[in-house]
Design a protein around this motif. Structure first.
Motif, PDB file in Angstrom:
ATOM      1  N   GLY A  86      -4.015  -9.254   3.706  1.00 23.20           N
ATOM      2  CA  GLY A  86      -3.068  -8.489   2.903  1.00 23.20           C
ATOM      3  C   GLY A  86      -2.750  -7.168   3.562  1.00 23.20           C
ATOM      4  O   GLY A  86      -3.436  -6.716   4.473  1.00 23.20           O
ATOM      5  N   LEU A  87      -1.672  -6.537   3.081  1.00 21.49           N
ATOM      6  CA  LEU A  87      -1.202  -5.319   3.735  1.00 21.49           C
ATOM      7  C   LEU A  87      -2.219  -4.198   3.631  1.00 21.49           C
ATOM      8  O   LEU A  87      -2.527  -3.530   4.607  1.00 21.49           O
ATOM      9  N   LEU A  88      -2.727  -3.971   2.445  1.00 22.31           N
ATOM     10  CA  LEU A  88      -3.663  -2.870   2.262  1.00 22.31           C
ATOM     11  C   LEU A  88      -4.955  -3.399   1.659  1.00 22.31           C
ATOM     12  O   LEU A  88      -5.250  -3.160   0.496  1.00 22.31           O
ATOM     13  N   ALA A  89      -5.680  -4.152   2.451  1.00 19.24           N
ATOM     14  CA  ALA A  89      -6.904  -4.725   1.908  1.00 19.24           C
ATOM     15  C   ALA A  89      -8.033  -3.726   2.064  1.00 19.24           C
ATOM     16  O   ALA A  89      -8.461  -3.407   3.163  1.00 19.24           O
ATOM     17  N   HIS A  90      -8.469  -3.208   0.967  1.00 13.93           N
ATOM     18  CA  HIS A  90      -9.630  -2.333   1.021  1.00 13.93           C
ATOM     19  C   HIS A  90     -10.215  -2.288  -0.375  1.00 13.93           C
ATOM     20  O   HIS A  90      -9.498  -2.177  -1.357  1.00 13.93           O
ATOM     21  N   ARG A  91     -11.528  -2.371  -0.442  1.00 11.90           N
ATOM     22  CA  ARG A  91     -12.163  -2.330  -1.746  1.00 11.90           C
ATOM     23  C   ARG A  91     -12.996  -1.073  -1.843  1.00 11.90           C
ATOM     24  O   ARG A  91     -13.839  -0.797  -1.002  1.00 11.90           O
ATOM     25  N   GLU A  92     -12.730  -0.318  -2.874  1.00 11.98           N
ATOM     26  CA  GLU A  92     -13.506   0.889  -3.128  1.00 11.98           C
ATOM     27  C   GLU A  92     -14.582   0.514  -4.148  1.00 11.98           C
ATOM     28  O   GLU A  92     -14.282  -0.118  -5.160  1.00 11.98           O
ATOM     29  N   PRO A  93     -15.867   0.870  -3.890  1.00 13.01           N
ATOM     30  CA  PRO A  93     -16.892   0.532  -4.881  1.00 13.01           C
ATOM     31  C   PRO A  93     -16.549   1.114  -6.250  1.00 13.01           C
ATOM     32  O   PRO A  93     -15.926   2.174  -6.348  1.00 13.01           O
ATOM     33  N   THR A  94     -16.963   0.421  -7.300  1.00  9.85           N
ATOM     34  CA  THR A  94     -16.633   0.890  -8.642  1.00  9.85           C
ATOM     35  C   THR A  94     -17.482   2.088  -9.029  1.00  9.85           C
ATOM     36  O   THR A  94     -17.165   2.802  -9.971  1.00  9.85           O
TER      37      THR A  94
END
Lengths: 508, 299, 308
Positions: A489-497
């Motif tokens: 995906g274009l902006l694949a990034h996961r920020e921890p909750t």
């Protein structure tokens, strides 16, 4: 053909002309197979049946373009950009003016059309685009040497640029989000925002909202839902029926439409949510089709393919947007003492959908940090481990499915009120596919990614609406290209909750 | 049938003051025609480390899967006692068993790889937090009671991160941790559910000696400081012999021995099982010693 | 008349013919799913392209004055198999191969994108209007009669059934008995290991797509002969039905795909015959949901035992 066999980028390396020719010949042969029937022959209606019109030159042109293109690529991969740059540059110089002339009309245009490789205007444009890209790549490699060449070889020029952009966007998010928000709020007052642009903006924001809603189901809970449009339809029909049959207003019906859609989600999800991955995908797709077929055939309620018309518009706290309100009542412009402007209603609709979308976003951001949101992500990551921690998979998935459906229902009732008319035709599978594409192209789970993808997939084609027939072709091609370019995906990034240290850490 | 006649009686009599934490009675698990676990009975006392050992294919993991609800046993009664209640596990769903106080780890590590280590530990406190968040309603409203519950969950997670030495890596994706760290994190995650019984499926598999030692320490700490029983499947005999209070030996789905490490170590049936069915009792001393050494049972 | 056995037989024959089409397409889904684990959403469009290549081939032969039906059929069959196979190959090579190590959703979205692309590609090149073809194989013989109601088995239906049975037999043999089939099964189990053992994985996957495309192209030809009219949109619904059939039969299983196709065809035909045509798709999907609730991996699929 594979990159592994390509010589190191530093030196031009050995270059086997014969091998390149062989590859190019193969490409030409494949192109011959591809083009022989579908491009080489066009079925025409004639009186008394069908006839075939032959277009052998198109086949020939396609084969030659494939041959030369593949040969050029081989040269590029071997680190010899110079001939490619020259050849493609020359072809550009020849093609572009011809295309321009052919678009004008008159005798010169006729002559230009014969000289162009294909009989279709768009195909020629496509060829020109390919040649220009080739020329640019070759030119860059020629000018800047091996590094640019290596990047070209990697097959994904700019992939790392995008990664950098993504991380910049992340860091800038704190500042960028308010700016984007401000831009969205002020949008209707920008000088270029005429009625057409505003309509497109409303459409884009509707898809942003749908994307955010589906993101809960697909991005967070990891449930592949190919029938999301069904809940959009339920919301739309719930509002349309309540409004036309019982005369209720938009704001009164909105929560009800959401509840109906959520209920539909829970009812449909209950028996099937234990299915895994692709099985769930086909079942949800089936549900989507089933709901559409029911809408199409249940004449007594849905009026079948004719749809429901005369759906009332939303009011501003009871003030309608009409030029001349009925005796004794006020409308928006009379109440505020303004001159009547038809665009007011559009601007109002824009703000309604913007507010609804922002609420969806806030809700998602918030629920993601709650136990249920974390449980969704845990289920997406590993259902077995989640169960061993006491997470009830069925209930947890049902909440995701239901909440996702609810937002689709909200969006659906907005769609109904905006259009004033709905029919089953608006709720076909391709809509589900488009919404899913927005979520996946944006980068699963990324809220900003959804906005970016919606603008790309919905906004751009709408702006180029004049090229009507090529719109969907380009749409499909764009989906494929973006995915091959950035599979995550274009902006694949996961920020921890939740964080233990650093910015946004929990207070001790 | 349940216990081979030649099993040596345990040296320390197994008679805990209260009723056992876990009672497994006549557990049988069949897959089609295959009997993976055949009429196995044993008990685990609170505060004890009970090890289940046996050669490959003995049915150890199947016992775990029955206990934790991943399989429904064909026959048998599985009772977990605690908090003044008795749970009949054979009738419960996997997630309800977890809620009742059974936590487990997996042979192949099953963390949530794209969630941070810290999040892994917070997710484990799901049920507690769900209740506190009023099944999401209070959470969405952001009430004080939920904030307090969350702070409590964070403290518990931090406590375990400190215990397993991963405070520095807390916000990194669990999938990016080293193998040994992942093993420890999985145990910490199981402990964050605040269980009565902790089931560990080969926690030392693939660890180097230093990591193995750290693991032993962690397990002993858990037993020492937390009121929890531990059920352990392990191949590394040095670990098992050192830390277990009681060992259950399975072979081909049957229990062949049950007792303290010292007792089990000498049991002929156990030695035979590890050696293979060579000549039964005629095994010469040399081979027997080799077996013991191979199995890590030597003195 | 509705209650007679003859009526039932008539509907069943229709259902089996339809089932043959679904079955042929479903095999392509199931083969590709087995080997690369993706739903090849564009497979329905390959079927549609097969139908278009067939109609073009028929018109070309008509233009050339070849009117002897058996030869014409043979030539059209060969042409559509060859030319459609190229599309199957190119689809895998350019759209899916670059994504082989990517998340599965990426491949799914690419497949949906290719589906949209191919639909519009054909629409642009061949126009959006229906393309009717006059009857190629006519006639048949009577098998039952009840008063005025005559049940006939047409020569076309016989041709379709024979063709389907022969093709399925050939492909079952190819998959079961040849080196290619063995390599396919190896790649299904473990692609990296197969590669280490000297299996040319790229080639095997390419050939799998080609096989799927060949079968789908035959389905396209059969569809054209049976219904006599095609348009650029037929791939979508047929594709979804065939995929449903593959899942119903147990995705990954070739006999399952045939069985599923047959069942979906029969359900649709019988439902249309006895109840309402409008809800035949609802019936087909409902059966799918029911089967999946009780057998989550389809009728002939291997039940996946949870390994923990």
């Amino acid at each position: 053909m594979t990159d592994a066999t390509a010589p190191p980028p530093s030196a031009p390396g050995p270059f086997h002309v014969r091998g390149a020719l062989k590859e190019a010949g193969l490409a030409a042969f494949v192109m011959l197979g591809l083009s022989l029937a579908l491009i080489g022959a066009r079925i025409d209606d004639v009186s008394g049946g069908l006839a075939v019109r032959w277009r052998p030159f198109d086949v020939l042109a396609a084969v030659v373009v494939a041959f030369l293109g593949r040969l050029g690529l081989a040269f590029l991969r071997a680190g010899r950009p110079a001939p490619v740059a020259l050849a493609s540059g020359l072809s550009c110089a020849a093609l572009a003016p011809l295309l321009a002339v052919s678009a004008t009309g008159g005798g010169a245009a006729d002559w230009a059309r014969t000289a162009l490789p294909f009989s279709g205007f768009a195909v020629n444009v496509l060829v020109l685009v390919v040649v220009v890209v080739l020329a640019l790549r070759a030119g860059l490699a020629w000018r800047f040497g091996a590094r640019a060449g290596a990047r070209a070889r990697a097959g994904a020029p700019g992939a790392e640029t995008m990664d950098r952009l993504a991380s910049v966007a992340r860091r800038a998010a704190v500042h960028a989000v308010p700016v984007l928000l401000l831009a969205a709020v002020l949008f209707p007052f920008l000088p270029f925002a005429d009625r057409r642009i505003l309509d497109i903006a409303i459409l884009v924001v509707t898809y942003v909202m749908l994307g955010w809603g589906l993101n809960i189901v697909v991005g967070l809970a990891g449930l592949l839902d190919l029938g999301y449009v069904a809940f959009y339809a339920v919301g739309a029909y719930a509002y349309a029926l309540l409004a036309t049959e019982m005369g209720l207003g938009f704001w009164l019906c909105l929560p009800f439409a959401g509840v109906m859609a959520a209920l539909a989600g829970v009812l449909l999800g209950f028996p099937v949510l234990r299915l895994r991955g692709d099985y769930l995908a086909i079942v949800t797709l089936g549900f989507g089709e089933m709901i559409r077929i029911v809408l199409l055939n249940w004449y007594e309620v849905t009026n079948g393919p004719d749809g429901i018309s005369g759906i009332p518009k939303p009011t501003f706290f009871g003030l309608p947007f009409v030029r001349s309100p009925p005796e004794g009542t006020e409308s928006f412009h009379t109440f505020f003492g303004l001159a009547y402007a038809p665009i007011d209603r559009i601007v109002f609709l824009y703000y309604v959908i913007l507010a609804m979308a922002l609420i969806t976003n806030q809700f998602t951001l918030r629920i993601r940090k709650l136990p249920v949101g974390r449980a969704w992500e845990a289920l997406r990551e590993d259902e077995t481990a989640s169960r061993s921690l006491g997470i009830n998979p069925r209930n947890t998935k049902l909440t995701a499915f239901g909440i996702g459906a609810m937002f689709a229902g909200f969006a659906g009732s907005f769609f109904a009120t905006r259009q004033g008319f709905i029919s089953p035709e608006s709720f076909v599978f391709i809509e589900s596919a488009v919404i899913l594409a927005i979520v996946v192209l944006g980068g699963m789970g990324s809220q900003v990614g959804v906005v970016l993808a919606a603008v790309l997939l919905i906004g751009l084609p709408e702006i180029f609406r004049d090229l009507q027939e090529f719109r969907m072709l380009a749409f499909g091609a764009t989906m494929v290209l973006i995915m091959t370019w950035r599979p995550r995906g274009l902006l694949a990034h996961r920020e921890p909750t939740i964080r233990l240290s650093g910015k946004g850490a929990v207070r001790r | 049938m349940t216990t081979a006649p030649d099993t040596t009686e345990p040296a320390r009599p197994f008679s805990p003051p209260q009723r056992p934490l876990l009672d497994v009675e006549h557990l049988t698990m069949r897959f089609g025609g295959l009997v993976a676990v055949d009429d196995v009975s044993f008990a685990a006392a609170p505060g004890d480390i009970t090890a289940i050992i046996g050669p490959n294919g003995a049915g150890k993991t199947t016992v775990f899967n029955c206990l934790t609800g991943f399989y429904r046993p064909s026959v048998g009664r599985l009772a977990l006692r605690g908090n003044g209640r008795e749970y009949l596990l054979e009738r419960m769903e996997c997630h309800d068993i977890a809620r009742a106080g059974m936590a487990r780890t997996f042979q192949s590590i099953r963390l949530f790889p794209r969630m941070s280590a810290f999040e892994n530990l917070v997710v484990a406190q799901h049920n507690k937090l769900m209740r506190a968040s009023g099944y999401t309603v209070f959470g969405l409203l952001g009430t004080r009671s939920y904030a307090e519950a969350e702070a409590g969950a964070v403290e518990l997670a931090r406590y375990w991160l400190e215990k397993i030495g991963l405070v520095d890596r807390a916000d990194d994706d669990a999938g990016n941790l080293a193998y040994g760290q992942q093993r420890r994190l999985e145990i910490a995650r199981a402990m964050c559910t605040e269980p009565l019984l902790l089931c560990l499926d080969e926690p030392a598999a693939g660890l180097n000696p230093r990591e193995s030692a750290e693991l032993e320490e962690l397990l002993l700490f858990v037993r020492e400081r937390h009121d929890v029983g531990i059920l352990l499947i392990e191949h590394d005999m040095s670990v098992v012999m050192k830390i277990s209070d009681r060992i259950v030996v399975l072979d081909h789905g049957r229990k062949i021995a049950d007792g303290t490490p010292a007792a089990v170590r000498g049991a002929p049936a156990v030695i035979r099982a590890y050696l293979g069915e060579a000549d039964g009792a005629d095994t010469d001393t040399h081979t027997r010693a080799d077996t013991r050494r191979d199995a890590g049972m030597g003195a | 008349m509705l209650g007679t056995f003859e009526y039932f037989v008539d509907q069943a024959i229709n259902g089996i013919t339809l089932g043959a089409i679904y079955g042929l397409i479903a095999i392509g889904y199931t083969l590709v799913y087995g080997i690369v684990g993706m739903i090849n959403f564009a497979h329905g469009e390959i079927f549609m392209i097969g139908a278009f290549v067939s109609i073009i081939a028929f018109l070309t032969l008509g233009f050339l004055g070849l009117t002897w039906v058996p030869l014409a059929l043979l030539l059209v069959l060969v042409a559509t198999m060859l030319l459609t196979a190229v599309y199957g190959w190119a689809l895998e090579r350019f759209a899916y191969r670059p994504l082989r190590r990517s998340p599965r959703l990426a491949a799914l979205i690419t497949a949906i994108g290719m589906s949209i692309f191919l639909q519009n590609y054909v629409q642009l090149l061949q126009g959006a209007r229906n393309k009717p073809l006059q009857q190629v194989i006519g006639g048949g013989f009577e098998i039952m009669r009840e008063g005025d109601y005559v049940v006939t088995l047409s020569y076309l239906q016989i041709f379709i059934l024979l063709l389907t049975v022969v093709l399925m037999a050939v492909f079952t043999l190819v998959i079961g008995r040849t080196a290619l089939g063995r390599e396919q099964r190896a790649c299904e189990q473990d692609r990296d290991m197969a590669s280490l053992l000297g299996v040319n994985v790229d080639r095997t996957i390419s050939l799998t797509f080609v096989m799927g495309a060949v079968l789908a192209s035959v389905a396209g030809l059969v569809f054209l002969l049976n219904y006599g009219v095609i348009d650029f949109y037929i791939g979508f619904l047929a594709g979804i039905k065939a995929f449903t059939a593959a899942v119903l039969g147990g995705i990954g299983s070739v006999p399952g795909a045939m069985l599923g196709g047959l069942l979906i065809g029969l359900i649709e035909a019988l439902w249309s015959g006895y109840f309402t045509v409008e809800y035949k798709d609802v019936a087909a999907f409902s059966i799918l949901v029911l089967v999946l609730i009780f057998r989550p991996t389809g009728l002939l699929g291997t039940p996946d035992v949870e390994k923990v």
